[in-house]
Scaffold this motif. Structure first.
Motif, PDB file in Angstrom:
ATOM      1  N   PRO A 114      -8.907  11.444  19.969  1.00 45.17           N
ATOM      2  CA  PRO A 114      -8.639  10.023  19.746  1.00 45.17           C
ATOM      3  C   PRO A 114      -7.867   9.793  18.437  1.00 45.17           C
ATOM      4  N   PHE A 115      -6.966   8.810  18.458  1.00 45.05           N
ATOM      5  CA  PHE A 115      -6.124   8.552  17.286  1.00 45.05           C
ATOM      6  C   PHE A 115      -6.951   8.253  16.039  1.00 45.05           C
ATOM      7  N   GLU A 116      -8.039   7.521  16.166  1.00 46.06           N
ATOM      8  CA  GLU A 116      -8.857   7.189  14.991  1.00 46.06           C
ATOM      9  C   GLU A 116      -9.405   8.455  14.316  1.00 46.06           C
ATOM     10  N   VAL A 117      -9.755   9.460  15.124  1.00 46.33           N
ATOM     11  CA  VAL A 117     -10.252  10.729  14.588  1.00 46.33           C
ATOM     12  C   VAL A 117      -9.120  11.463  13.869  1.00 46.33           C
ATOM     13  N   ILE A 118      -7.944  11.480  14.492  1.00 42.50           N
ATOM     14  CA  ILE A 118      -6.774  12.134  13.877  1.00 42.50           C
ATOM     15  C   ILE A 118      -6.453  11.474  12.540  1.00 42.50           C
ATOM     16  N   LYS A 119      -6.441  10.152  12.536  1.00 47.34           N
ATOM     17  CA  LYS A 119      -6.128   9.401  11.307  1.00 47.34           C
ATOM     18  C   LYS A 119      -7.128   9.762  10.203  1.00 47.34           C
ATOM     19  N   GLU A 120      -8.404   9.798  10.558  1.00 52.81           N
ATOM     20  CA  GLU A 120      -9.457  10.135   9.593  1.00 52.81           C
ATOM     21  C   GLU A 120      -9.260  11.566   9.060  1.00 52.81           C
ATOM     22  N   ARG A 121      -8.968  12.508   9.971  1.00 52.84           N
ATOM     23  CA  ARG A 121      -8.753  13.897   9.556  1.00 52.84           C
ATOM     24  C   ARG A 121      -7.572  14.012   8.598  1.00 52.84           C
ATOM     25  N   LEU A 122      -6.461  13.383   8.961  1.00 47.86           N
ATOM     26  CA  LEU A 122      -5.260  13.483   8.129  1.00 47.86           C
ATOM     27  C   LEU A 122      -5.482  12.855   6.759  1.00 47.86           C
ATOM     28  N   GLN A 123      -6.131  11.698   6.722  1.00 50.75           N
ATOM     29  CA  GLN A 123      -6.353  11.034   5.444  1.00 50.75           C
ATOM     30  C   GLN A 123      -7.330  11.819   4.571  1.00 50.75           C
ATOM     31  N   SER A 124      -8.216  12.587   5.176  1.00 59.51           N
ATOM     32  CA  SER A 124      -9.195  13.344   4.385  1.00 59.51           C
ATOM     33  C   SER A 124      -8.597  14.626   3.802  1.00 59.51           C
ATOM     34  N   ARG A 125      -7.393  15.029   4.273  1.00 59.10           N
ATOM     35  CA  ARG A 125      -6.776  16.246   3.740  1.00 59.10           C
ATOM     36  C   ARG A 125      -6.303  16.052   2.303  1.00 59.10           C
ATOM     37  N   GLY A 126      -6.027  14.802   1.950  1.00 52.00           N
ATOM     38  CA  GLY A 126      -5.632  14.514   0.574  1.00 52.00           C
ATOM     39  C   GLY A 126      -4.185  14.810   0.241  1.00 52.00           C
ATOM     40  N   ARG A 127      -3.366  15.016   1.244  1.00 52.72           N
ATOM     41  CA  ARG A 127      -1.947  15.241   0.970  1.00 52.72           C
ATOM     42  C   ARG A 127      -1.262  13.906   0.733  1.00 52.72           C
ATOM     43  N   SER A 128      -0.276  13.907  -0.143  1.00 49.54           N
ATOM     44  CA  SER A 128       0.389  12.647  -0.495  1.00 49.54           C
ATOM     45  C   SER A 128       1.106  12.017   0.691  1.00 49.54           C
ATOM     46  N   ASP A 129       1.566  12.843   1.661  1.00 50.81           N
ATOM     47  CA  ASP A 129       2.291  12.266   2.799  1.00 50.81           C
ATOM     48  C   ASP A 129       1.352  11.903   3.954  1.00 50.81           C
ATOM     49  N   ASP A 130       0.050  12.024   3.753  1.00 52.77           N
ATOM     50  CA  ASP A 130      -0.915  11.660   4.790  1.00 52.77           C
ATOM     51  C   ASP A 130      -1.441  10.250   4.554  1.00 52.77           C
ATOM     52  N   ASN A 131      -0.517   9.315   4.346  1.00 53.38           N
ATOM     53  CA  ASN A 131      -0.915   7.917   4.203  1.00 53.38           C
ATOM     54  C   ASN A 131      -0.769   7.228   5.562  1.00 53.38           C
ATOM     55  N   GLU A 132      -1.307   6.017   5.662  1.00 52.85           N
ATOM     56  CA  GLU A 132      -1.351   5.335   6.959  1.00 52.85           C
ATOM     57  C   GLU A 132       0.035   5.123   7.563  1.00 52.85           C
ATOM     58  N   GLU A 133       1.011   4.762   6.758  1.00 47.55           N
ATOM     59  CA  GLU A 133       2.362   4.514   7.272  1.00 47.55           C
ATOM     60  C   GLU A 133       2.966   5.791   7.876  1.00 47.55           C
ATOM     61  N   THR A 134       2.844   6.894   7.165  1.00 48.31           N
ATOM     62  CA  THR A 134       3.384   8.172   7.647  1.00 48.31           C
ATOM     63  C   THR A 134       2.637   8.632   8.893  1.00 48.31           C
ATOM     64  N   ILE A 135       1.329   8.460   8.906  1.00 51.27           N
ATOM     65  CA  ILE A 135       0.524   8.858  10.055  1.00 51.27           C
ATOM     66  C   ILE A 135       0.955   8.085  11.299  1.00 51.27           C
ATOM     67  N   LEU A 136       1.203   6.783  11.137  1.00 57.74           N
ATOM     68  CA  LEU A 136       1.643   5.964  12.275  1.00 57.74           C
ATOM     69  C   LEU A 136       3.030   6.404  12.765  1.00 57.74           C
ATOM     70  N   LYS A 137       3.913   6.760  11.845  1.00 53.68           N
ATOM     71  CA  LYS A 137       5.244   7.251  12.238  1.00 53.68           C
ATOM     72  C   LYS A 137       5.119   8.566  13.006  1.00 53.68           C
ATOM     73  N   ARG A 138       4.277   9.470  12.508  1.00 59.43           N
ATOM     74  CA  ARG A 138       4.080  10.757  13.197  1.00 59.43           C
ATOM     75  C   ARG A 138       3.490  10.550  14.584  1.00 59.43           C
ATOM     76  N   ARG A 139       2.573   9.580  14.689  1.00 56.29           N
ATOM     77  CA  ARG A 139       1.975   9.290  16.000  1.00 56.29           C
ATOM     78  C   ARG A 139       3.044   8.832  16.973  1.00 56.29           C
ATOM     79  N   LYS A 140       3.928   7.952  16.513  1.00 56.46           N
ATOM     80  CA  LYS A 140       4.987   7.445  17.397  1.00 56.46           C
ATOM     81  C   LYS A 140       5.911   8.574  17.828  1.00 56.46           C
TER      82      LYS A 140
END
Length: 183
Positions: A114-140
């Protein structure tokens, strides 16, 4: 054994790739790693790729396929492709290449998370490019370009969907049984 892993960024492909490689003794082929290796070794493909990357452009499918072919030919016990193909064009070119050398893909494992799980995982990695805007672009990009591969490989009878959410070891066991039903 010739396997492709499909899934959105953050779906667990990298983690499970390590487990699969250890379990079955096959070569892990990550296009990002291949690209960096070819560039650092100064191979003809690497030099061509470096020139393109230095200009801030994406390396062409042809260069990436050339690298994939070189590494597949060295993979004596089979291979696991992680992060490639990323779109239908790459999949068609990969199939043509593998048919030419009589090494077709045997299994494609799709990580359904599920996307919510992916978003949570990516944001917890702590990488600077794992912000919500970038995550949404990658999802698209994933939904537009990579997700159609699910149908592409389903039609070929090669795709197996795995629930990529839950206990890592349980997911690994499900994948292992998918790869080798005798386990």
């Amino acid at each position: 054994m010739r396997i492709v892993l499909l899934g959105a960024p953050g779906s667990g492909k990298g983690t499970q790739a390590e487990n699969i490689v250890k379990k079955f003794g096959i070569t892990h082929l990550s296009t990002g790693d291949m690209l960096r290796a070819e560039v650092s070794e100064g191979t003809p493909l690497g030099l061509e790729a470096k020139k393109i990357m230095d200009e801030g452009k994406l390396v062409s499918d042809e260069i990436v396929l050339g690298m994939v072919k070189n590494h597949i030919l060295k993979a004596e016990n089979g291979f696991l492709l992680d992060g490639f193909p990323r779109n239908i064009n790459q999949a068609e070119q990969l199939d043509a290449l593998l048919d030419e050398i009589n090494m077709p893909i045997e299994k494609v494992i799709y990580f359904d998370v599920p996307f919510e799980v992916i978003k949570e995982r990516l944001q917890s990695r702590g990488r600077s490019d794992d912000n919500e805007e970038t995550i949404l672009k990658r999802r698209k990009v994933f939904e537009d370009e990579t997700f159609p591969l699910v149908d592409y490989f389903t039609i070929q009878g090669k795709l197996k969907t795995i629930n990529g959410y839950g206990d890592i070891n349980e997911i690994s066991e499900e994948i292992f049984k998918t790869i080798d039903p005798s386990l």
